[in-house]
Design an enzyme around this catalytic site. Structure first.
Site, PDB file in Angstrom:
ATOM      1  CD1 TRP A 155      15.965  16.364  48.719  1.00 33.11           C
ATOM      2  CD2 TRP A 155      15.995  18.587  48.001  1.00 33.11           C
ATOM      3  NE1 TRP A 155      14.698  16.586  48.265  1.00 33.11           N
ATOM      4  CE2 TRP A 155      14.732  18.079  47.763  1.00 33.11           C
ATOM      5  CE3 TRP A 155      16.360  19.826  47.498  1.00 33.11           C
ATOM      6  CZ2 TRP A 155      13.644  18.864  47.374  1.00 33.11           C
ATOM      7  CZ3 TRP A 155      15.345  20.422  47.209  1.00 33.11           C
ATOM      8  CH2 TRP A 155      13.805  20.134  46.959  1.00 33.11           C
ATOM      9  CB  THR A 214      -1.059   0.095   1.218  1.00 33.85           C
ATOM     10  OG1 THR A 214      -0.112   0.027   2.502  1.00 33.85           O
ATOM     11  CG2 THR A 214      -1.910  -1.190   1.228  1.00 33.85           C
ATOM     12  CB  CYS A 225      -1.806   5.183   8.382  1.00 35.42           C
ATOM     13  SG  CYS A 225      -3.627   4.227   8.589  1.00 35.42           S
ATOM     14  CE1 TYR A 230      11.364  17.920  43.334  1.00 39.57           C
ATOM     15  CE2 TYR A 230      12.273  20.019  42.677  1.00 39.57           C
ATOM     16  CZ  TYR A 230      11.163  19.268  42.952  1.00 39.57           C
ATOM     17  OH  TYR A 230       9.775  19.633  42.795  1.00 39.57           O
ATOM     18  CG  ASP A 234      12.363  14.147  49.871  1.00 44.61           C
ATOM     19  OD1 ASP A 234      12.437  15.559  49.522  1.00 44.61           O
ATOM     20  OD2 ASP A 234      11.221  13.661  49.944  1.00 44.61           O
ATOM     21  CB  CYS A 254      -3.105   4.570  13.157  1.00 46.55           C
ATOM     22  SG  CYS A 254      -1.698   4.254  12.003  1.00 46.55           S
TER      23      CYS A 254
END
Length: 505
Positions: free
Chosen positions: A441, A35, A70, A445, A461, A73
């Site tokens: 920390w 196709t 397509c 983060y 933490d 989809c």
């Protein structure tokens, strides 16, 4: 004799296609030689014969081989591959930068310079892994952006071409015909034919459906963002869990060509309405569309693979009930890396609510006002350069933290610390830790959210320590949660906030 690895892999992919398994949407694409069309694995069309199927690692590779997208989809609208977002190597970093529009703005040379490699090396590695080089990958993204603009706005076709990032109208027309087997005018006409007629004008902005794969714990991510919302640049309307009135998160964006406002709607309670979040973007310059989309996707962690996360974390009997109780829990990223870094420093040694108040004060004093307020949105977050030499007297916090904030902003402004989508995560964390006032920390983060690292653990933490104690687990248990420790952190935080009843299976 053993089968070649490629044959075995493609047979497994074909089985995913036969079962229309949406878990693999965006992970690979199938093209049908009979196709001339390429699809996502979950395409509802009749499954093609195995002999007629070819597999490609990217939409750009399928397009480069001469296949068209397509119409059923829409393979160009699938979630991004979780692999490229999780990986910290050259290919992963390059894909994040291409998604942010760097090739369109700076060319392949600019992409290579940001990555610290030659253009030839970048092209070679992308082609080896994705079947397409940076130009082809950027072209596929421009085609998708153009389709969205054609189908959701009334912008003239010529202006659409340049807004999508094409260098010429001819290039735009040729690409749209090659990718969608329609002219731009035909694409627009087909979209209009499917809309209901009515007297009411369409609302302002660009409406989008931002796809994700698998389950999505929307309540938890909206809770997370609402708790941390900063007055002036963010607002959340609606009450959590209220029937008929799902929340709406809105925020301002600083973008390469202008500013924007993103609106994301929380899915209504009940059965899933679809594998997407409804979004609307208001942009001062439409050239920022693809960049704005990618930044919202990172903030909401829409390209994650919840199946892989659940498989790894659910293997630990202590985490298994948490994973089962909150399927599809995400690890929110950031819409702007430097902004997130500033917010992290403001949040040192204070509560989440206090950090949000400090950030609101900062925005009011140093943020750039919008041309016109939009509801509660009045500013974009201040740029690092505007804060590097600022007195910051408005902020009621210790002098040491003010100095740390200025030091961070100076490093962001001069490039000592890079937090763009393609930044090296190890180098970024090391550069942060080298700054006075930035501890483990804060650096962790920032790495987790600004740099989108899915494998960050924060043993220091307070919420993590409480979550571990509730599970009778030690920090050493996190070694078994790699490479998804960031998601484990969010499970621990959520468990601390709303513990699961002990009789829950």
């Amino acid at each position: 004799m053993n089968q070649p690895a490629a044959t075995t892999r493609d047979d497994a992919r074909y089985q995913a296609v036969c079962s229309r398994d949406a878990r693999f949407d965006g992970e690979f694409f199938l093209a049908v030689t009979s196709t001339g069309i390429y699809c996502r694995p979950s395409c509802p069309a009749v499954t093609p014969k195995r002999a007629n199927v070819r597999f490609y690692p990217s939409a750009a590779a399928a397009q480069g081989a001469g296949f068209r997208a397509c119409r059923r989809c829409r393979p160009d609208a699938v979630p991004g591959s979780a692999e490229w977002n999780a990986r910290a190597d050259l290919v992963g970093r390059a894909m994040r930068l291409i998604g942010d529009g760097v090739v369109d703005r700076e060319g392949v040379a600019g992409l290579a310079a940001r990555l610290g490699y030659s253009s030839r090396q970048v092209h070679r590695q992308l082609t080896e892994e994705l079947g397409a080089g940076p130009v082809a990958l950027a072209r596929a993204q421009r085609a998708h952006t153009a389709r969205v603009l054609l189908q959701t706005t009334s912008l003239p076709v010529t202006e659409t071409a340049f807004a999508a990032g094409f260098a010429s109208v001819r290039q735009f027309n040729d690409t749209i015909r090659a990718v969608y087997a329609r002219t731009p005018s035909e694409l627009r006409a087909a979209a209009r034919a499917g809309r209901p007629r009515g007297p009411h004008p369409a609302p302002a902005g660009i409406p989008l459906r931002l796809a994700h794969r698998g389950p999505y714990a929307a309540r938890e991510i909206f809770d997370f963002l609402q708790l941390r919302a900063i007055t002036g640049i963010e607002e959340v309307t609606g009450a959590p869990g209220a029937p008929g009135t799902p929340r709406r998160y809105r925020r301002t964006l600083r973008l390469p060509y202008g500013t924007g406002i993103a609106e994301i709607h929380e899915p209504a309670p009940g059965p899933p309405h679809g594998a997407w979040l409804d979004c609307r973007l208001h942009l001062t310059d439409l050239r920022d569309l693809s960049t704005a989309v990618q930044r919202v996707r990172r903030l909401f962690d829409l390209d994650a693979d919840p199946y892989a996360v659940a498989e790894r974390l659910g293997a630990d009997p202590r985490l298994r009930p948490l994973v089962a109780a909150r399927p599809g829990l995400r690890s929110p990223g950031a819409a702007d890396g430097p902004e997130l870094a500033v917010r992290a420093v403001l949040g040192q040694q204070v509560s989440v609510a206090a950090a949000a108040r400090l950030a609101g004060t900062l925005v009011a004093a140093y943020g750039k006002p919008l041309a016109a307020p939009d509801g509660g949105l009045t500013h974009v977050f201040p740029e690092p350069g505007a804060l590097a030499d600022a007195a910051l007297d408005e902020l009621g916090m210790p002098d040491a933290r003010r100095r740390a904030l200025r030091t961070l902003c100076a490093a962001l402004a001069d490039g000592t610390v890079r937090l763009d989508p393609g930044a090296d995560r190890d180098a970024g964390e090391s550069a942060l830790l080298a700054l006075r006032g930035i501890g483990p920390w804060t650096a962790g983060y920032i790495r987790m959210r600004a740099l989108g690292d899915p494998d960050v653990f924060l043993p220091g933490d307070a919420g993590v320590r409480q979550g571990l104690a509730a599970l009778d687990a030690s920090p050493a248990a996190a070694d078994g949660w790699r490479p998804w420790r960031s998601y484990a952190v969010h499970h621990l935080w959520n468990h601390t906030a709303r513990p699961i009843p002990k009789d829950t299976p």
